[in-house]
Design an enzyme around this catalytic site. Structure first.
Site, short mmCIF file in Angstrom:
data_model
loop_
_atom_site.label_atom_id
_atom_site.label_comp_id
_atom_site.label_asym_id
_atom_site.label_seq_id
_atom_site.Cartn_x
_atom_site.Cartn_y
_atom_site.Cartn_z
N LYS A 60 0.84 -1.21 0.00
CA LYS A 60 0.00 0.00 0.00
C LYS A 60 0.87 1.25 0.00
CE LYS A 60 -1.89 1.74 4.04
NZ LYS A 60 -1.56 3.16 4.14
N ASN A 61 1.86 1.28 0.89
CA ASN A 61 2.64 2.51 1.05
C ASN A 61 3.63 2.75 -0.09
OD1 ASN A 61 1.23 2.94 3.34
ND2 ASN A 61 2.91 2.56 4.77
N ARG A 113 -0.20 14.59 12.96
CA ARG A 113 0.19 14.43 11.55
C ARG A 113 0.28 15.73 10.75
NH1 ARG A 113 -1.85 8.70 9.34
NH2 ARG A 113 0.25 8.75 8.52
N ARG A 149 -9.12 -0.23 4.20
CA ARG A 149 -8.25 0.77 3.58
C ARG A 149 -6.90 0.17 3.20
NH1 ARG A 149 -6.65 5.23 7.11
NH2 ARG A 149 -5.15 5.17 5.44
N ASP A 196 3.89 0.91 12.24
CA ASP A 196 2.66 0.30 11.72
C ASP A 196 2.43 -1.11 12.27
OD1 ASP A 196 2.13 2.56 10.31
OD2 ASP A 196 2.64 1.77 8.34
N CYS A 223 -5.92 8.20 9.05
CA CYS A 223 -6.15 7.63 10.38
C CYS A 223 -5.82 8.63 11.46
CB CYS A 223 -5.28 6.39 10.57
SG CYS A 223 -5.93 4.94 9.77
C1 UD1 Z 1 4.14 6.90 6.37
C2 UD1 Z 1 3.27 5.68 6.18
C3 UD1 Z 1 2.65 5.24 7.50
C4 UD1 Z 1 3.73 5.06 8.55
C5 UD1 Z 1 4.63 6.29 8.63
C6 UD1 Z 1 5.83 6.09 9.56
C7 UD1 Z 1 2.48 5.95 3.92
C8 UD1 Z 1 1.32 6.14 3.01
N1 UD1 Z 1 2.23 5.98 5.22
O1 UD1 Z 1 3.27 7.94 6.82
O2 UD1 Z 1 1.95 4.03 7.28
O3 UD1 Z 1 3.12 4.85 9.80
O4 UD1 Z 1 5.15 6.62 7.34
O5 UD1 Z 1 6.57 5.00 9.16
O6 UD1 Z 1 3.59 5.71 3.47
N2 UD1 Z 1 5.87 14.70 10.75
C9 UD1 Z 1 5.93 16.06 11.04
N3 UD1 Z 1 5.81 16.94 10.01
C10 UD1 Z 1 5.63 16.55 8.72
C11 UD1 Z 1 5.58 15.18 8.43
C12 UD1 Z 1 5.69 14.26 9.48
O7 UD1 Z 1 6.09 16.44 12.19
O8 UD1 Z 1 5.54 17.41 7.83
C13 UD1 Z 1 5.97 13.73 11.86
C14 UD1 Z 1 4.66 12.93 12.02
O9 UD1 Z 1 3.73 13.63 12.82
C15 UD1 Z 1 5.16 11.68 12.68
C16 UD1 Z 1 6.53 11.47 12.05
O10 UD1 Z 1 6.92 12.73 11.51
O11 UD1 Z 1 5.31 11.88 14.06
C17 UD1 Z 1 6.57 10.42 10.96
O12 UD1 Z 1 5.68 10.76 9.94
P1 UD1 Z 1 5.95 10.38 8.40
O13 UD1 Z 1 7.20 9.58 8.30
O14 UD1 Z 1 5.83 11.62 7.60
O15 UD1 Z 1 4.71 9.45 8.10
P2 UD1 Z 1 3.78 9.46 6.83
O16 UD1 Z 1 4.58 9.71 5.61
O17 UD1 Z 1 2.58 10.28 7.10
#
Ligand code: UD1
Length: 418
Positions: A22-23, A121, A396, A304, A116
């Site tokens: 998925k990711n 986020r 999902r 995850d 979710c």
């Molecule tokens: C992706 C994955 C999700 C997984 C996560 C962490 C997808 C579609 N989803 O989510 O399944 O749980 O990686 O492995 O690939 N953060 C900030 N600012 C930002 C972006 C992120 O503070 O602009 C923080 C988030 O709140 C969180 C951490 O960074 O605490 C990790 O988030 P991130 O690695 O960005 O996760 P996703 O890409 O949303």
């Protein structure tokens, strides 16, 4: 709202084929915008998140053709750069479209993404990366308007190795002028898959899998066909299902290297695991031994899998401690699991899991994708009947979850009525 009705207590045995990731599929679907032509994708999981992503590509003017084993996406006809608010809200990963739209059209308009509820986020790191590339970001009333005359390669130093921000920075810079260097980039296998896909399209991206990625801008990209890698979280979920039921299963189309931290912990707990290049065999003991886990960015233990591991160790011998370091609100499922007889207490970032003799069937509700999957794992292992409500969250991210579980001997059905 649909539910899973599970009669638990079966030891899982047999073979299961792991679906495409998925990711990995979500950013690659977004990246199809960049070649302004046709892309043929194999192994895209048929789940709600990928369906939503295809819906957005269609809403932007793209054409999607679904065949038995493949999806053909034609982005030559895309003529909108504004992501519809109602679709943006349905999925966190919709934010990844911004990088692709900006990369091709130098502009994109979008609102805050949904997804979710596992923490706040934010998308500040994505926006900072865009600004570094010379893209103007104007925010008003929750809407972001991004625009650039020219995108010029730059050094982007991420404050945290965010998966999404790394992907967006890559997508926005693939067609830029000059070189972009992304430091402190995320190292997840899904980023390597995105790099491989883009390079097959004619991009010049290197370094994915390490914490520095270099993108040398190219003028244009070509049409491509690509096979999405297997889903490592689905692999981990089935390994845990075998572990908690004392089962013996073989995962096909699974990459063992991507689940190394999961395999290590299950071996520590007493499981026997053997691997081949694209297969994983697991034989679980009657009772697992407790383990401690801390979630970390890749190659650490994946967040995850946190809820699914916590569930698996509910009936282990001893006390396990799980520390969640990535998302601050990822223990919502604990309340539901405790209704099934689990003894979990949450203190700040830690869950303390005292092993009980067994879990008992109950009526519970999924609160998010992985927390919901954890309740299915509990239901399959529990004595008696479990009803897991709100399974839309689970749909999902898991393709044919009930069908695959039945193939391993579980008694699980979908009911449309709660
Ligand atoms: C992706 C994955 C999700 C997984 C996560 C962490 C997808 C579609 N989803 O989510 O399944 O749980 O990686 O492995 O690939 N953060 C900030 N600012 C930002 C972006 C992120 O503070 O602009 C923080 C988030 O709140 C969180 C951490 O960074 O605490 C990790 O988030 P991130 O690695 O960005 O996760 P996703 O890409 O949303």
């Amino acid at each position: 709202m649909s539910s899973y009705i599970i009669k638990g207590g079966t030891k899982l045995e047999g073979k299961v084929t792991i679906s495409g990731s998925k990711n990995s599929a979500l950013p690659i679907l977004a990246a199809t915008i960049l070649n302004a032509g046709k892309t043929t994708l194999y192994n895209v999981p048929n789940i709600q998140d990928t369906q939503k992503m295809l819906e957005i590509l269609t809403a932007l003017g793209g054409k999607v053709e679904k065949k038995k084993q493949k999806i053909i996406i034609d982005t030559s006809t895309i003529n909108k750069q504004e992501i519809p608010d109602h679709l943006m809200h349905q999925m966190r990963s919709s934010v990844i479209l911004a990088g692709a739209l900006i990369g091709r059209f130098h502009q994109a308009t979008f609102t805050y993404p949904g997804g979710c509820d596992i923490g706040s986020r934010p998308i500040d790191l994505h926006l900072k990366a865009f600004e570094k590339l010379g893209i103007g970001v104007v925010q008003s009333y929750g809407e972001m308007q991004c625009q650039a005359e020219q995108i010029i390669g730059e050094k982007i130093d991420l404050d945290f190795p965010s998966v999404g921000a790394t992907e967006n920075a890559i997508l926005a810079s693939v067609l830029a002028e000059g070189k972009t260097l992304i430091t402190n980039s995320a190292r997840e296998p899904e980023i390597i898959d995105l790099q491989n896909f883009l390079n097959k399209m004619g991009a010049k991206v290197k370094g994915a899998g390490n914490n520095e990625i270099e993108v040398e801008g190219v003028k244009r990209l070509k049409e491509v066909s690509y096979n999405i890698m297997p889903d490592r979280i689905e692999s981990g979920t089935f390994l845990c299902l075998a572990a908690i039921t004392g089962g013996n299963i073989r995962l096909q189309n699974a990459n063992p290297i991507h689940v190394t931290p999961i395999i290590n912990k299950l071996e520590e707990a007493g499981c026997e695991i053997q691997t081949k290049s694209n297969e994983i065999m697991i034989k679980a003991p009657k009772k697992l031994k407790a383990v401690d886990i801390k979630t970390m960015p890749y190659p650490g233990f994946p967040t995850d899998m946190q809820s699914i591991f916590a569930t698996t160790f509910c009936t282990a011998k001893g006390t396990s401690i799980i520390v969640e370091n990535i998302f601050e609100n990822r223990f919502k499922y604990v309340q539901e699991l405790n209704k099934m007889g689990a003894k979990i207490t949450v203190e700040g970032k830690s869950a303390i899991i005292r092993g009980v003799r067994r879990l008992y069937g109950a009526s519970v509700k999924a609160t998010d994708l992985r927390g919901g999957a954890a309740l299915v794992v509990a239901g399959v292992a529990a004595k008696g009947m479990t009803v897991v409500g709100n399974i839309e969250y689970i749909l999902r991210g898991y393709e044919k979850f009930d069908q695959k579980l039945r193939g391993l001997g579980a008694d699980i059905e979908i009911s449309e009525v709660i």
